[in-house]
Design a protein around this motif. Sequence first.
Motif, PDB file in Angstrom:
ATOM      1  N   MET A 276      39.652  47.678  71.169  1.00 19.53           N
ATOM      2  CA  MET A 276      40.806  48.230  72.188  1.00 19.53           C
ATOM      3  C   MET A 276      40.310  48.074  73.480  1.00 19.53           C
ATOM      4  O   MET A 276      40.932  47.893  74.109  1.00 19.53           O
ATOM      5  N   ARG A 277      38.917  48.510  73.607  1.00 16.71           N
ATOM      6  CA  ARG A 277      38.873  48.729  74.912  1.00 16.71           C
ATOM      7  C   ARG A 277      38.264  47.592  75.983  1.00 16.71           C
ATOM      8  O   ARG A 277      38.334  47.411  77.101  1.00 16.71           O
ATOM      9  N   GLY A 280      41.829  46.388  76.918  1.00 18.77           N
ATOM     10  CA  GLY A 280      42.383  47.534  78.146  1.00 18.77           C
ATOM     11  C   GLY A 280      41.605  47.233  79.329  1.00 18.77           C
ATOM     12  O   GLY A 280      41.922  48.284  80.312  1.00 18.77           O
ATOM     13  N   ASP A 282      40.298  46.266  82.865  1.00 18.98           N
ATOM     14  CA  ASP A 282      41.040  45.964  83.879  1.00 18.98           C
ATOM     15  C   ASP A 282      41.184  43.866  84.802  1.00 18.98           C
ATOM     16  O   ASP A 282      41.407  43.665  85.185  1.00 18.98           O
ATOM     17  N   ARG A 298      52.809  44.108  71.977  1.00 23.62           N
ATOM     18  CA  ARG A 298      50.864  44.184  72.131  1.00 23.62           C
ATOM     19  C   ARG A 298      51.024  46.220  73.029  1.00 23.62           C
ATOM     20  O   ARG A 298      51.388  45.874  73.614  1.00 23.62           O
ATOM     21  N   TYR A 300      48.720  46.698  75.217  1.00 24.32           N
ATOM     22  CA  TYR A 300      47.763  46.281  76.018  1.00 24.32           C
ATOM     23  C   TYR A 300      48.657  45.573  76.795  1.00 24.32           C
ATOM     24  O   TYR A 300      49.378  44.436  76.875  1.00 24.32           O
ATOM     25  N   ARG A 301      48.135  45.024  78.210  1.00 27.38           N
ATOM     26  CA  ARG A 301      48.427  44.739  78.746  1.00 27.38           C
ATOM     27  C   ARG A 301      48.806  43.198  78.471  1.00 27.38           C
ATOM     28  O   ARG A 301      46.733  42.420  78.406  1.00 27.38           O
TER      29      ARG A 301
END
Length: 557
Positions: A276-277, A280, A282, A298, A300-301
């Motif tokens: 998950m990190r 996430g 950038d 989802r 997250y982006r």
Amino acid sequence: MSTHADPAEPAEPTEPPSALLARAVVTALLAHGVRDVVVAPGSRNAPLSFAVHDAATAGLLRLHTRVDERSAAFLALGLTRAGARAAVVCTSGTAVANLHPAVLEAAHSGQPLVVVTADRPARLRGTDANQTTDQVGIFGALVATHDLAGPGDVPVLDDPWGPVHLDVQLDDPLLPAAPWRPAVVPGERPARARPEAVDRIPLGPRTVVVAGDDAGPPARQLAERAGWPLLAEPSSGSRTGTHALRCYRLLLDTDLARSVERVVVVGHPTLSRPVMRLLGRDDVEVWAAPGRGAWPARPYRVDRPLGGGRFELVDPAADPGAPAADAPAGPVRTPWLEAWLEADRAVARRLDALVAAEPGLTAYAVAGAVVRATPPGGLLVVGPSNPVRDLDLMQTGFGVGARRFVVANRGLAGIDGMVSTAIGAALGRPHSTRAIALLGDVTFLHDSNGLVLGPDEPRPDLTLVVVNDDGGSIFATLEQGAPEHADRFERLFGTPHGVDLAALCAATRTPHWRVESLPELEQALASPAGGIEVVEVRVPRQDRREVDARIRGLAAD
């Protein structure tokens, strides 16, 4: 001499409307390919129960009965997960609410479970009539509900992508006048074809493929054609072949992972905070196929949404309209992949050494033994919390032809109904195969009712391996397991139960073995007794947090 006419033949008994409606519902189930129906006993659902029994007597379906509606629903869910088409039937009132956990799991994992609930006639709604509540829409907006008052209301069931609820209004009299002899031609189970969209994915960026629950072969095939590392969860259906990493969770905190530029996500990843990190970050581009459940978006982006059907690789320097490159003859090996594979092998050696050096049995050693005991083509059902994560680290890669069928309820990842899910999955396999379930003790206790089977019930050959650490060790590895919370941890999270599992199994006449060493466990797994059996493995949990911390540090050494 007088003559008298012969007495008329007795008229066929007239069936009450409730029986006709129930038979129409069962006919619709059969037409939709339903071959397994689980019935929980009740009065209001008597017309449905009789109709199901008559269809089973005619050889059109397999009947299962359970006294607990929650276990009944998870049994039907397990059958569905294994590829069968199943329905669960219950009476009105609180019985319907007991189906809710399994229905939610089916909704969030996209399983086509059919739920049939008996209801009181509409004229009693809004009154204090016995066992009467608002059942229409009780499962919320995530589930399609049909309110049935007569045979003409029965829908054609044609949605294989999630659960459907048939709420059946049944009025007195509830008993049929005569047995039903169904003249029904059973239909085929609807095909669950994946989307047909073709996604063109350019080579170039340093990419990893994340395969969550139910990702299926496309994720593996993409990784192998591109030469990318495959980060596949146990229940992804992708963790086979040459590119799947065993210790990916540990590698995601290394410099190698910090050089990832793009992630392609397929399925529903749920197990790993490091994953998950990664998603996430950038500086990482995320390409993701939609999930299959009721909420496919989802958390997250997502930089590039994918269709999730079929993937084609393209050269980024080529004309965008140019044909995709031909698929290579075999798996592609790249320097990027080799770096990951080398790191994975090194960490795996350290992990195996650490587990072997631990005194006594550990949960990790149990998971490794279960993996080794599951043969190619075998069924492995894995429970939530620690067992699925332990298995994730101990499951070595299998060859494509040696795939194990791994089932886990990862839609909402609850501990509900796992014993019944495992029994259903074992019964739902199209052919006889070795079936093992790996469960924690709290998960096992939460559905111990799943062992309550009547003498005429279908019983699979299934070994339930219960890792018993007398409580909830998963919480020891989380924030609340930190030393500063030790004065409250046991009461709130550790929750020691002290249950004698042997006595509990004896109450249902379920064979039980308690093993104390790895050789004993391996012997028990190698010599199944047949039918449903429980192998209890006692492990400590006092040092779980410390052991997990050492495992997380293996990749940094």
